[in-house]
Design a protein around this motif. Structure first.
Motif, PDB file in Angstrom:
ATOM      1  N   PHE A  52       0.827  -1.142   0.069  1.00  0.00           N
ATOM      2  CA  PHE A  52      -0.189  -0.066  -0.064  1.00  0.00           C
ATOM      3  C   PHE A  52       0.924   1.083  -0.119  1.00  0.00           C
ATOM      4  O   PHE A  52       2.048   1.238   0.367  1.00  0.00           O
ATOM      5  N   ASN A  53       0.151   2.381  -0.506  1.00  0.00           N
ATOM      6  CA  ASN A  53       0.699   3.855  -0.375  1.00  0.00           C
ATOM      7  C   ASN A  53       0.190   4.270   0.957  1.00  0.00           C
ATOM      8  O   ASN A  53      -0.996   4.254   0.778  1.00  0.00           O
ATOM      9  N   ILE A  54       0.782   5.159   1.759  1.00  0.00           N
ATOM     10  CA  ILE A  54       0.156   5.659   2.766  1.00  0.00           C
ATOM     11  C   ILE A  54       0.511   7.161   2.676  1.00  0.00           C
ATOM     12  O   ILE A  54       1.527   7.738   2.727  1.00  0.00           O
ATOM     13  N   ALA A  55      -0.494   8.001   2.602  1.00  0.00           N
ATOM     14  CA  ALA A  55      -0.461   9.395   2.557  1.00  0.00           C
ATOM     15  C   ALA A  55      -0.587  10.098   3.924  1.00  0.00           C
ATOM     16  O   ALA A  55      -1.671  10.048   4.586  1.00  0.00           O
ATOM     17  N   THR A  56       0.721  10.369   4.675  1.00  0.00           N
ATOM     18  CA  THR A  56       0.748  10.901   5.702  1.00  0.00           C
ATOM     19  C   THR A  56       0.773  12.540   5.722  1.00  0.00           C
ATOM     20  O   THR A  56       0.942  13.042   4.373  1.00  0.00           O
ATOM     21  N   PHE A  57       0.815  13.340   6.652  1.00  0.00           N
ATOM     22  CA  PHE A  57       0.974  14.951   6.674  1.00  0.00           C
ATOM     23  C   PHE A  57       2.339  15.283   6.217  1.00  0.00           C
ATOM     24  O   PHE A  57       2.487  16.326   5.944  1.00  0.00           O
ATOM     25  N   ARG A  58       3.292  14.315   6.329  1.00  0.00           N
ATOM     26  CA  ARG A  58       4.706  14.635   5.995  1.00  0.00           C
ATOM     27  C   ARG A  58       4.996  14.441   4.474  1.00  0.00           C
ATOM     28  O   ARG A  58       5.917  14.549   3.843  1.00  0.00           O
ATOM     29  N   GLY A  59       4.076  13.561   3.873  1.00  0.00           N
ATOM     30  CA  GLY A  59       4.072  13.042   2.567  1.00  0.00           C
ATOM     31  C   GLY A  59       3.631  11.489   2.360  1.00  0.00           C
ATOM     32  O   GLY A  59       3.242  11.083   3.238  1.00  0.00           O
ATOM     33  N   THR A  60       4.055  11.185   1.167  1.00  0.00           N
ATOM     34  CA  THR A  60       3.567   9.847   0.811  1.00  0.00           C
ATOM     35  C   THR A  60       4.466   8.565   1.077  1.00  0.00           C
ATOM     36  O   THR A  60       5.723   8.836   0.560  1.00  0.00           O
ATOM     37  N   VAL A  61       3.954   7.629   1.796  1.00  0.00           N
ATOM     38  CA  VAL A  61       5.152   6.552   2.111  1.00  0.00           C
ATOM     39  C   VAL A  61       4.688   5.477   1.036  1.00  0.00           C
ATOM     40  O   VAL A  61       3.649   4.946   1.024  1.00  0.00           O
ATOM     41  N   GLN A  62       5.717   4.599   0.127  1.00  0.00           N
ATOM     42  CA  GLN A  62       5.154   3.814  -0.628  1.00  0.00           C
ATOM     43  C   GLN A  62       5.590   2.451  -0.309  1.00  0.00           C
ATOM     44  O   GLN A  62       6.689   2.347   0.124  1.00  0.00           O
ATOM     45  N   GLY A  63       4.958   1.531  -0.672  1.00  0.00           N
ATOM     46  CA  GLY A  63       5.336   0.228  -0.783  1.00  0.00           C
ATOM     47  C   GLY A  63       5.289  -0.619   0.677  1.00  0.00           C
ATOM     48  O   GLY A  63       6.007  -1.373   1.090  1.00  0.00           O
ATOM     49  N   ILE A  64       4.326  -0.073   1.472  1.00  0.00           N
ATOM     50  CA  ILE A  64       3.989  -0.843   2.756  1.00  0.00           C
ATOM     51  C   ILE A  64       3.226  -2.094   2.691  1.00  0.00           C
ATOM     52  O   ILE A  64       2.194  -2.026   2.264  1.00  0.00           O
ATOM     53  N   HIS A  65       3.766  -3.185   3.220  1.00  0.00           N
ATOM     54  CA  HIS A  65       3.172  -4.311   3.054  1.00  0.00           C
ATOM     55  C   HIS A  65       2.208  -4.650   4.142  1.00  0.00           C
ATOM     56  O   HIS A  65       2.058  -3.977   5.094  1.00  0.00           O
ATOM     57  N   HIS A  66       0.812  -5.197   3.617  1.00  0.00           N
ATOM     58  CA  HIS A  66      -0.409  -5.353   4.445  1.00  0.00           C
ATOM     59  C   HIS A  66      -0.268  -5.662   5.713  1.00  0.00           C
ATOM     60  O   HIS A  66      -1.191  -5.402   6.469  1.00  0.00           O
ATOM     61  N   ARG A  67       0.700  -6.641   5.807  1.00  0.00           N
ATOM     62  CA  ARG A  67       0.862  -7.163   7.276  1.00  0.00           C
ATOM     63  C   ARG A  67       1.351  -6.377   8.183  1.00  0.00           C
ATOM     64  O   ARG A  67       1.194  -6.643   9.617  1.00  0.00           O
ATOM     65  N   HIS A  68       1.795  -5.047   7.869  1.00  0.00           N
ATOM     66  CA  HIS A  68       2.318  -4.117   8.740  1.00  0.00           C
ATOM     67  C   HIS A  68       1.072  -2.983   9.109  1.00  0.00           C
ATOM     68  O   HIS A  68       1.459  -2.270   9.783  1.00  0.00           O
ATOM     69  N   VAL A  69       0.042  -3.104   8.333  1.00  0.00           N
ATOM     70  CA  VAL A  69      -0.933  -2.131   8.548  1.00  0.00           C
ATOM     71  C   VAL A  69      -2.056  -2.526   9.455  1.00  0.00           C
ATOM     72  O   VAL A  69      -2.602  -3.671   9.374  1.00  0.00           O
TER      73      VAL A  69
END
Length: 115
Positions: free
Chosen positions: A74-91
């Motif tokens: 997944f990509n996660i859009a945070t207030f600091r910016g977008t973090v790309q490539g986070i695996h679903h097991r960490h979410v």
């Protein structure tokens, strides 16, 4: 003395996805196919999530709006910016996406209303 809130809640419309299953080129011809499903591993684009990544390039804790990919990363859009490539097991899911994005901002203007 009048008390004013310290923060203001902003809500923005983000939508719930689209029905179209293709992207078209400039002439209207189909260019590529979109996935037939809207959820991946129980998550959907727009969900508010927290990812705790133990190691790697994106190590740390990230909280924000998820954009799901059919690969499970997944990509996660945070207030600091977008973090790309986070695996679903960490979410971990915090709130389902209902079509709005929320942010809190500090109140602008006078901080003390005294006459």
């Amino acid at each position: 003395m009048t008390a004013w809130p310290a923060t203001v809640l902003f809500a923005a419309c983000t939508g719930r996805g689209i029905y179209a299953r293709t992207r078209t080129d400039a002439h209207g011809f189909p260019r590529l196919r979109l996935p037939r499903i809207k959820q991946v591993q129980g998550f959907a684009t727009g969900d508010l999530v927290r990812a705790v990544v133990p190691s790697g390039k994106n190590a740390g804790v990230h909280t924000g709006r998820a954009a799901v990919r059919s690969t499970g990363k997944f990509n996660i859009a945070t207030f600091r910016g977008t973090v790309q490539g986070i695996h679903h097991r960490h979410v971990r899911l915090l709130q389902r996406g209902e079509g709005y994005a929320y942010q809190r901002h500090p109140e602008q203007g006078q901080t003390d209303a005294s006459n």
